[in-house]
Write a protein that holds these residues in place. Structure first.
Motif, mmCIF file in Angstrom:
data_model
loop_
_atom_site.group_PDB
_atom_site.id
_atom_site.type_symbol
_atom_site.label_atom_id
_atom_site.label_comp_id
_atom_site.label_asym_id
_atom_site.label_seq_id
_atom_site.Cartn_x
_atom_site.Cartn_y
_atom_site.Cartn_z
ATOM 1 N N GLY A 100 61.458 40.672 39.121
ATOM 2 C CA GLY A 100 61.030 41.955 40.010
ATOM 3 C C GLY A 100 59.916 43.028 39.704
ATOM 4 N N GLY A 101 59.937 42.810 38.115
ATOM 5 C CA GLY A 101 58.915 43.951 37.812
ATOM 6 C C GLY A 101 57.783 43.254 36.902
ATOM 7 N N ALA A 102 57.777 41.998 36.855
ATOM 8 C CA ALA A 102 57.017 41.365 35.968
ATOM 9 C C ALA A 102 55.373 41.566 35.705
ATOM 10 C CB ALA A 102 56.916 39.685 36.140
ATOM 11 N N ILE A 377 49.311 49.009 52.620
ATOM 12 C CA ILE A 377 49.819 48.300 51.922
ATOM 13 C C ILE A 377 51.472 48.122 52.270
ATOM 14 C CG2 ILE A 377 50.871 47.984 49.530
ATOM 15 C CD1 ILE A 377 48.273 49.359 48.454
ATOM 16 N N ASN A 378 51.904 46.997 52.495
ATOM 17 C CA ASN A 378 53.201 46.777 52.838
ATOM 18 C C ASN A 378 54.200 47.450 51.971
ATOM 19 O OD1 ASN A 378 55.705 45.624 53.483
ATOM 20 N ND2 ASN A 378 55.066 43.591 53.767
ATOM 21 N N PRO A 379 55.042 48.220 52.851
ATOM 22 C CA PRO A 379 55.941 49.223 51.881
ATOM 23 C C PRO A 379 56.848 48.501 51.100
ATOM 24 C CG PRO A 379 55.785 49.635 54.247
ATOM 25 C CD PRO A 379 55.048 48.583 54.105
ATOM 26 N N SER A 380 57.155 47.164 51.351
ATOM 27 C CA SER A 380 58.014 46.505 50.540
ATOM 28 C C SER A 380 57.504 45.876 49.208
ATOM 29 C CB SER A 380 58.640 45.313 51.451
ATOM 30 O OG SER A 380 57.618 44.270 51.623
ATOM 31 N N ARG A 381 56.157 45.995 49.256
ATOM 32 C CA ARG A 381 55.552 45.489 47.954
ATOM 33 C C ARG A 381 55.433 46.736 46.789
ATOM 34 N NH1 ARG A 381 52.164 41.222 48.108
ATOM 35 N NH2 ARG A 381 52.052 41.456 45.719
ATOM 36 N N LEU A 384 52.607 46.438 44.228
ATOM 37 C CA LEU A 384 51.335 46.735 44.726
ATOM 38 C C LEU A 384 51.254 48.441 44.817
ATOM 39 C CD1 LEU A 384 50.411 44.382 47.685
ATOM 40 C CD2 LEU A 384 49.662 44.279 45.169
ATOM 41 N N HIS A 385 52.369 49.051 45.224
ATOM 42 C CA HIS A 385 52.329 50.436 45.377
ATOM 43 C C HIS A 385 52.159 51.235 43.910
ATOM 44 C CE1 HIS A 385 53.031 51.847 49.491
ATOM 45 N NE2 HIS A 385 53.330 50.370 49.635
ATOM 46 N N ASN A 386 52.859 50.246 42.879
ATOM 47 C CA ASN A 386 52.671 50.656 41.516
ATOM 48 C C ASN A 386 51.044 50.735 41.184
ATOM 49 O OD1 ASN A 386 54.904 51.701 39.757
ATOM 50 N ND2 ASN A 386 55.893 49.923 40.508
ATOM 51 N N LYS A 387 50.755 49.431 41.588
ATOM 52 C CA LYS A 387 49.222 49.312 41.107
ATOM 53 C C LYS A 387 48.125 50.333 41.450
ATOM 54 C CE LYS A 387 48.582 46.213 38.932
ATOM 55 N NZ LYS A 387 48.849 45.992 37.431
#
Length: 532
Positions: A100-102, A377-381, A384-387
């Motif tokens: 999940g966080g790789a 950006i898809n809220p579930s991603r 991608l929000h982190n990036k």
């Protein structure tokens, strides 16, 4: 692109230290022309030699003076007896937790291929390089987990990882290099996230040394034969078996590059991956792609790279090849570290901007214009929000680094300066993402936001000095921005010790919050600052 755009300073060969390094006050970094390509190998071999000495001492029963220090010895002495390795069900849960966080901790390997290989191995019989990587993955899985029982496995998994890593480094050979490099990257993120910066630096330097020794900075180089000079090394990798393996190596380089550039700035040190041709560290490796793209659309057979970073920075035409998340992150790190380097030259010549200041300022603005909007950006991603959070903070941080030295040279700091606007733009990204959903963020976020806080506090003080009326809209905007930063750091600091330390620093810096209570609007904001 003309050579003068590159600003390369050639070594003059003087010994023991060339004059270029004497003038730059970096005598320990001097590497002589024809020996330049050996610097990465020497750095790696020196580290392995230190590990061998440490292990020999720990395994020796001979009495005598203590000549070596094991940085992990006290940790092991304070721990209770080690339990049995995680059971099969726990290992599966740890692997799912890690997946999940790789992408947030620099995992560059092709996941299906990695899982297939790991499923065929047993920890008790796996080669040391493989068991090092497996334990590092389980360690990060335990760190990401919300299950207290799994979190409690971290100390034992860390001990196993470090023990296997020491053995793997002694026997380091080409088949083991990529596994060891991936493990070093995971350990770097783990230690920095836990505010253990000394150990984080230790492992990031190891990763950087492996990159240079294995020439991962020269993948597909258009000048490879000239740079390498035909010298073979025991760390030279065999040609990749396919496009995926080549892609893993390309992405590995850029993951280490990002770590080296960002944390060198945060810790006030010189990067290892300097992109300096005179030192054999010139970067020709192409920009990274998503690992799936290498499989479906491999690089053309005849593709060759040349001065990848320098062309992005200073080529007259803005070239933005590869716009995937990792490439965008790497370019943002390039702009941020370059802005810090150029800004350090500000003030050396009276009334004159440092070389390339205008070109870099223009390139930052061009890059900012092509950043993907967070709203799409898809809220579930969460990945991608982190990036996008990281990229925006780096780009706005680059503006701050470049403009702040010029602004503070003036007689008065202007509260609506370019750096202040960049700081407010950086905070704006926090209002457009769900902070609470980002349970784990890169610890460098804490450092970047701490820089934003410094700018906003200076702007607030300037606004108070130059605005007769209390409660001006600008001051309210700044205070709301500070409250937003405090809220975000507080949420992320629960699971990230480095960011938690940034929260404490943030609170300490707000020495004048009590002055806000004179106005009712300020009272509400002050309560946010004090109570979140």
């Amino acid at each position: 692109m003309q050579d003068e755009l590159i600003n390369v300073q050639r070594c003059d060969g003087a010994r023991p230290t060339c004059q270029q390094c004497v003038r730059a006050n970096t005598p320990t970094e001097c590497v002589y022309g024809q020996d330049a390509e050996e610097s990465g190998i020497q750095l790696l071999e020196e580290r392995i030699s230190r590990l061998q000495g440490r292990i020999a001492f720990l395994e020796s029963n001979t009495a005598g003076p203590i000549l070596l220090h094991d940085p992990y010895a006290q940790t092991r002495e304070d721990q209770p007896p080690r339990p049995v390795r995680p059971a099969a069900r726990e290992r599966q849960i740890l692997m799912r937790s890690f997946s999940g966080g790789a992408s947030q901790v620099g995992f560059f390997l092709h996941v299906p291929r990695f899982l297939q290989r790991m499923s065929a191995l047993s920890l008790s019989t796996a080669p040391k390089h493989a068991s090092t990587l497996i334990n590092a993955v389980y360690l990060l899985g335990a760190y990401f987990s919300t299950d207290p029982n799994l979190q409690n496995l971290q100390s034992d998994l860390l001990a196993d990882t470090l023990q296997d890593l020491s053995a793997a480094l002694i026997e380091l050979n080409p088949p083991a290099i990529i596994d060891v490099l991936q493990a070093e990257i995971l350990l770097t993120y783990y230690f920095f996230s836990n505010s253990r910066t000394v150990e984080g630096v230790y492992h990031i330097d190891a990763a950087s040394a492996i990159v240079l020794a294995s020439k991962l900075h020269q993948i597909r180089s258009g000048r490879y034969s000239a740079v390498a000079g035909g010298h073979a090394s025991r760390y030279d990798l065999a040609p990749p078996v396919d496009a995926i393996e080549e892609g893993q190596r390309i992405n590995a380089f850029w993951v280490v590059f990002i770590l080296d550039r960002n944390w060198s700035k945060a810790l006030g040190r010189t990067p290892v991956l300097t992109d300096d041709e005179s030192k054999g560290t010139g970067i020709d490796t192409p920009w990274p792609r998503s690992i799936e793209t290498y499989e479906s659309n491999p690089l053309p057979e005849g593709f060759r790279g040349f001065r990848t970073v320098q062309r992005f920075l200073y080529y007259p035409i803005f070239m933005n090849e590869e716009q995937n998340p990792l490439a965008t992150h790497a370019k943002a790190a390039v702009l941020y570290s370059s802005a810090a380097r150029v800004a350090a030259q500000t003030g050396m010549m009276a009334n004159t901007l440092p070389p390339f200041w205008l070109a870099l300022d223009d390139r930052i603005a061009q890059f900012e214009q092509v950043l993907p909007p967070v709203d799409r950006i898809n809220p579930s991603r969460q990945d991608l929000h982190n990036k996008i959070l990281l990229v925006n903070l780096l780009v706005h941080g680059a503006v701050i680094e470049l403009h702040q030295p010029l602004e503070i040279q003036g007689p008065v700091f202007v509260s609506n300066s370019r750096s202040t606007r960049a700081a407010l733009a950086a905070v704006n990204i926090l209002t457009r993402i769900n902070v609470e959903r980002l349970s784990h963020v890169d610890p460098i976020v804490g450092f970047l936001l701490a820089s934003v806080v410094q700018i906003l506090m200076r702007a607030l003080a300037s606004s108070r000095q130059n605005t007769a009326a209390t409660g001006s809209q600008q001051q309210i905007d700044i205070l709301m921005a500070l409250a937003r930063i405090r809220s975000a750091l507080g949420a992320w600091g629960v699971r990230n010790a480095y960011i938690c330390a940034c929260v404490l620093s943030f609170v300490t810096s707000q020495t004048d919050v009590d002055l806000l209570h004179a106005d009712s609007q300020y009272t509400v904001i002050a309560s946010l600052l004090e109570g979140i």
